[in-house]
Design a protein around this motif. Structure first.
Motif, PDB file in Angstrom:
ATOM      1  N   THR A  53       0.841  -1.198   0.000  1.00 37.17           N
ATOM      2  CA  THR A  53       0.000   0.000   0.000  1.00 37.17           C
ATOM      3  C   THR A  53       0.876   1.248   0.000  1.00 37.17           C
ATOM      4  N   PRO A  54       0.734   2.130  -0.987  1.00 34.26           N
ATOM      5  CA  PRO A  54       1.511   3.375  -0.970  1.00 34.26           C
ATOM      6  C   PRO A  54       1.235   4.162   0.307  1.00 34.26           C
ATOM      7  N   PRO A  55       2.247   4.767   0.909  1.00 30.92           N
ATOM      8  CA  PRO A  55       2.053   5.464   2.185  1.00 30.92           C
ATOM      9  C   PRO A  55       0.979   6.542   2.140  1.00 30.92           C
ATOM     10  N   ALA A  56       0.933   7.331   1.076  1.00 33.91           N
ATOM     11  CA  ALA A  56      -0.064   8.392   0.989  1.00 33.91           C
ATOM     12  C   ALA A  56      -1.476   7.820   0.957  1.00 33.91           C
ATOM     13  N   LEU A  57      -1.635   6.701   0.274  1.00 33.35           N
ATOM     14  CA  LEU A  57      -2.938   6.059   0.221  1.00 33.35           C
ATOM     15  C   LEU A  57      -3.316   5.492   1.586  1.00 33.35           C
ATOM     16  N   ALA A  58      -2.365   4.881   2.272  1.00 30.33           N
ATOM     17  CA  ALA A  58      -2.627   4.351   3.613  1.00 30.33           C
ATOM     18  C   ALA A  58      -3.090   5.469   4.544  1.00 30.33           C
ATOM     19  N   ARG A  59      -2.418   6.617   4.481  1.00 24.99           N
ATOM     20  CA  ARG A  59      -2.805   7.743   5.341  1.00 24.99           C
ATOM     21  C   ARG A  59      -4.213   8.231   5.011  1.00 24.99           C
ATOM     22  N   ALA A  60      -4.529   8.321   3.717  1.00 28.99           N
ATOM     23  CA  ALA A  60      -5.853   8.812   3.320  1.00 28.99           C
ATOM     24  C   ALA A  60      -6.954   7.850   3.766  1.00 28.99           C
ATOM     25  N   MET A  61      -6.726   6.558   3.649  1.00 32.04           N
ATOM     26  CA  MET A  61      -7.706   5.571   4.085  1.00 32.04           C
ATOM     27  C   MET A  61      -7.938   5.656   5.594  1.00 32.04           C
ATOM     28  N   VAL A  62      -6.843   5.718   6.338  1.00 27.53           N
ATOM     29  CA  VAL A  62      -6.941   5.757   7.800  1.00 27.53           C
ATOM     30  C   VAL A  62      -7.584   7.059   8.265  1.00 27.53           C
ATOM     31  N   ALA A  63      -7.216   8.177   7.642  1.00 25.23           N
ATOM     32  CA  ALA A  63      -7.769   9.472   8.039  1.00 25.23           C
ATOM     33  C   ALA A  63      -9.281   9.500   7.880  1.00 25.23           C
ATOM     34  N   ALA A  64      -9.777   9.005   6.744  1.00 29.26           N
ATOM     35  CA  ALA A  64     -11.223   8.988   6.525  1.00 29.26           C
ATOM     36  C   ALA A  64     -11.919   8.066   7.518  1.00 29.26           C
ATOM     37  N   ALA A  65     -11.311   6.912   7.801  1.00 28.46           N
ATOM     38  CA  ALA A  65     -11.911   5.975   8.755  1.00 28.46           C
ATOM     39  C   ALA A  65     -11.969   6.568  10.158  1.00 28.46           C
ATOM     40  N   LEU A  66     -10.919   7.270  10.568  1.00 31.64           N
ATOM     41  CA  LEU A  66     -10.908   7.902  11.885  1.00 31.64           C
ATOM     42  C   LEU A  66     -11.995   8.967  11.996  1.00 31.64           C
ATOM     43  N   LEU A 112      -1.663   5.187  11.211  1.00 31.26           N
ATOM     44  CA  LEU A 112      -2.453   5.403  12.424  1.00 31.26           C
ATOM     45  C   LEU A 112      -1.663   6.175  13.472  1.00 31.26           C
ATOM     46  N   PHE A 113      -0.402   5.825  13.662  1.00 31.50           N
ATOM     47  CA  PHE A 113       0.443   6.544  14.612  1.00 31.50           C
ATOM     48  C   PHE A 113       0.582   8.013  14.230  1.00 31.50           C
ATOM     49  N   GLU A 114       0.637   8.271  12.930  1.00 35.09           N
ATOM     50  CA  GLU A 114       0.799   9.648  12.467  1.00 35.09           C
ATOM     51  C   GLU A 114      -0.460  10.480  12.693  1.00 35.09           C
ATOM     52  N   LEU A 115      -1.637   9.821  12.662  1.00 35.88           N
ATOM     53  CA  LEU A 115      -2.891  10.563  12.603  1.00 35.88           C
ATOM     54  C   LEU A 115      -3.673  10.606  13.911  1.00 35.88           C
ATOM     55  N   THR A 116      -3.276   9.847  14.921  1.00 39.40           N
ATOM     56  CA  THR A 116      -4.015   9.865  16.178  1.00 39.40           C
ATOM     57  C   THR A 116      -3.048   9.788  17.340  1.00 39.40           C
ATOM     58  N   SER A 117      -3.538  10.104  18.526  1.00 39.32           N
ATOM     59  CA  SER A 117      -2.678  10.111  19.708  1.00 39.32           C
ATOM     60  C   SER A 117      -2.475   8.699  20.229  1.00 39.32           C
ATOM     61  N   LEU A 118      -1.312   8.457  20.810  1.00 35.60           N
ATOM     62  CA  LEU A 118      -1.017   7.147  21.371  1.00 35.60           C
ATOM     63  C   LEU A 118      -1.970   6.809  22.513  1.00 35.60           C
ATOM     64  N   ALA A 119      -2.428   7.851  23.242  1.00 37.96           N
ATOM     65  CA  ALA A 119      -3.316   7.616  24.378  1.00 37.96           C
ATOM     66  C   ALA A 119      -4.651   7.009  23.952  1.00 37.96           C
ATOM     67  N   ARG A 120      -5.017   7.212  22.713  1.00 35.43           N
ATOM     68  CA  ARG A 120      -6.306   6.706  22.239  1.00 35.43           C
ATOM     69  C   ARG A 120      -6.248   5.229  21.864  1.00 35.43           C
ATOM     70  N   LEU A 121      -5.056   4.699  21.659  1.00 34.22           N
ATOM     71  CA  LEU A 121      -4.903   3.318  21.203  1.00 34.22           C
ATOM     72  C   LEU A 121      -5.152   2.352  22.354  1.00 34.22           C
ATOM     73  N   ASN A 122      -5.938   1.327  22.065  1.00 30.24           N
ATOM     74  CA  ASN A 122      -6.337   0.372  23.104  1.00 30.24           C
ATOM     75  C   ASN A 122      -6.191  -1.056  22.602  1.00 30.24           C
ATOM     76  N   GLY A 123      -5.065  -1.340  21.981  1.00 36.75           N
ATOM     77  CA  GLY A 123      -4.814  -2.681  21.472  1.00 36.75           C
ATOM     78  C   GLY A 123      -4.488  -2.663  19.995  1.00 36.75           C
ATOM     79  N   LEU A 124      -3.406  -3.347  19.616  1.00 34.52           N
ATOM     80  CA  LEU A 124      -2.945  -3.401  18.235  1.00 34.52           C
ATOM     81  C   LEU A 124      -2.677  -4.854  17.865  1.00 34.52           C
ATOM     82  N   ARG A 125      -3.295  -5.303  16.774  1.00 36.88           N
ATOM     83  CA  ARG A 125      -3.076  -6.698  16.376  1.00 36.88           C
ATOM     84  C   ARG A 125      -2.979  -6.790  14.860  1.00 36.88           C
ATOM     85  N   GLY A 126      -2.112  -7.675  14.414  1.00 35.50           N
ATOM     86  CA  GLY A 126      -1.953  -7.896  12.990  1.00 35.50           C
ATOM     87  C   GLY A 126      -1.662  -9.350  12.682  1.00 35.50           C
TER      88      GLY A 126
END
Length: 522
Positions: free
Chosen positions: A38-51, A76-90
């Protein structure tokens, strides 16, 4: 500030790692496993809209079922605060990517499994994920083992009540399987092939999107643009919420441009979607009807009314930038920066007017060629691809100073041309110097061709392109010769503007092809 700098440094390492790992596999291997970064710019745009849809309060419990090296997590790290994260899985099935990704993200509280997501058990309700983002593997159905295909169909049906067609690709099974991992109200975004919007096997996916979740938006890429240039398929991005659709719900359909600034947009009632067999008709055309499709035009139709016509790629030095598979292997060039490109007309069979494609979209021709196109700086290449840097350094004395190259940054970057569905040789000799070639592959073409792209307002009719191709193939060659120019020795040449002015007298074809535009009397 220190955390922000650490995350930026991590993303730079991830980008270099992606290039390195992709270089460790051939294009054929990655295509077979459906691995398209996934191109980085596209990943950011997808995540930003979802947030935005998730809202600022909901805790983010993140799941990526096809993790790769972590483009979406980095966004996700670029677009939201770390305090908001409540679990990361891949999940990442391929150890080639999984183990290096684990090492890369070792300082982050990430649960990354090197495993097939579709074999994992979904969590209990209060542990499910509020934010699911994925670029699933694009593996065609005929590459899925029969027993595994049955298992996947059963898995999706158990999760959603929808049983997919046996012709559905792996990405479709991923989407349905992920339903059981989503918390109530979760937002999901997926980068998938857009073919599900029209094909019969996509009926199950479309049914799921309008019955089992609240489909928020569908953004379809313009095939003539390059935002989605890593995949050999036309792409779409979907966003939905894990709730049943409310009464009167409408879906946003966008096309072209970027996710943040699409070229066209339309909201469509979900009731209308359930009655529509082909979703690519949305968004509706908001452009002025072409003059040749109206009933009162006095202007005769010309080829430019149907096509945007451009010269093929001028590399600056074909011998250096267009390579055979043997040359690629000899110099150990990474597949990340190689695109399939057609050979010149002299390498086609005499009279050949169609180029077929294999299951990966590569042209079925004896002469296979790849275009080298990289935009990384020398410093970046030194870190992530020393073999490519070494090859490019070999071109500095004799290639980098050429006119086209010295006017590009970096000098080895190439023009962008989408794979042309129709093309015509730029020059020729003899009684039939020009021919119209239907390109069914996903290869682009060099500047010995004129590239012909059907205008967007005509793409709703899926058969129009082939009918035009058949019509053009029957033209008297004298019309094409008259449209262009001739040089000494009987060398004929056509410029894009000259071909665009070629008269086209096919009213009966247009009326059959464009019902609803009012062609009476053309």
């Amino acid at each position: 500030m220190a955390v922000t700098l650490q995350l930026k440094a991590l993303e730079l390492r991830r980008l270099a790692l992606q290039v390195e790992l992709d270089a460790g596999k051939s294009s054929l291997e990655r295509n077979r496993m459906g691995q398209f970064a996934t191109p980085p710019a596209l990943a950011r745009a997808m995540v930003a809209a979802a947030l935005d849809w998730l809202g600022p309060v909901t805790p983010v419990r993140f799941l990526d079922p096809a993790f790769g090296t972590g483009a979406f997590l980095s966004a996700l790290f670029e677009l939201t605060s770390l305090a908001r994260l409540n679990g990361l899985r891949g999940f990442e099935k391929d150890i080639h990517y999984g183990e290096p990704a684990q090492a890369l993200w070792r300082t982050i509280d990430l649960d990354l499994d090197i495993a097939d997501f579709t074999h994992a058990l979904p969590p209990v309700a209060d542990k499910r994920f509020t934010f699911i983002v994925c670029n699933p593997p694009y593996v065609r159905h005929h590459h899925i083992d029969s027993a595994d295909k049955l298992r996947l169909r059963d898995l999706g049906e158990a999760a959603t009540g929808v049983r997919l067609s046996g012709m559905a690709g792996l990405y479709a099974h991923f989407m349905l399987a992920a339903h059981a991992w989503a918390a109530e109200g979760a937002v999901a975004t997926w980068l998938v092939p857009s073919e599900f919007m029209d094909v019969n096997y996509g009926i199950g996916i479309r049914r799921y999107l309008i019955e089992q979740v609240t489909l928020l938006r569908v953004h379809r890429a313009d095939p003539n643009q390059t935002e989605f240039n890593d995949a050999l398929v036309s792409s779409a991005v979907l966003w939905w919420q894990h709730t049943k659709p409310p009464t009167g719900h409408v879906v946003s359909f966008t096309f072209g441009g970027t996710i943040a600034a699409p070229s066209r947009e339309e909201t469509v009632p979900i009731a209308r979607l359930s009655e529509t067999a082909k979703w690519t008709r949305f968004p509706a055309l908001d452009t002025v009807k072409p003059a040749l499709l109206t009933s009162n035009t006095a202007k005769p139709a010309v080829l430019g009314d149907f096509f945007t016509i451009r010269r093929g790629i001028a590399t600056g030095n074909n011998r250096f930038f267009i390579l055979t598979p043997d040359q690629v292997a000899k110099h150990r060039l990474p597949s990340e920066w190689l695109k399939p490109i057609l050979p010149g007309p002299r390498y086609l069979s005499p009279g050949q007017t169609e180029i077929l494609a294999d299951s990966n979209g590569l042209p079925q021709l004896a002469r296979q060629l790849y275009l080298l196109d990289c935009r990384l700086s020398g410093e970046e290449l030194a870190r992530c691809s020393p073999e490519l840097l070494l090859y490019l350094q070999g071109g500095v004395p004799c290639v980098s100073g050429r006119y086209l190259c010295r006017h590009r940054t970096p000098w080895y970057a190439q023009e962008q041309r989408a794979p042309p569905p129709l093309l015509c040789p730029y020059m020729g000799r003899g009684r039939t110097p020009f021919r119209f070639i239907r390109n069914r592959s996903l290869a682009t073409a060099p500047n010995v061709y004129l590239l012909m792209y059907l205008r967007p307002e005509l793409t709703l009719d899926s058969g129009l392109l082939d009918r035009l191709w058949m019509y053009l193939g029957k033209l008297d060659s004298s019309a094409l010769i008259a449209a262009g120019r001739v040089y000494g020795g009987g060398l004929y040449k056509l410029e894009p503007a000259e071909l665009a002015r070629l008269p086209v007298a096919i009213p009966e074809l247009l009326c059959a092809a464009t019902q609803g535009y009012g062609c009476d009397g053309i």
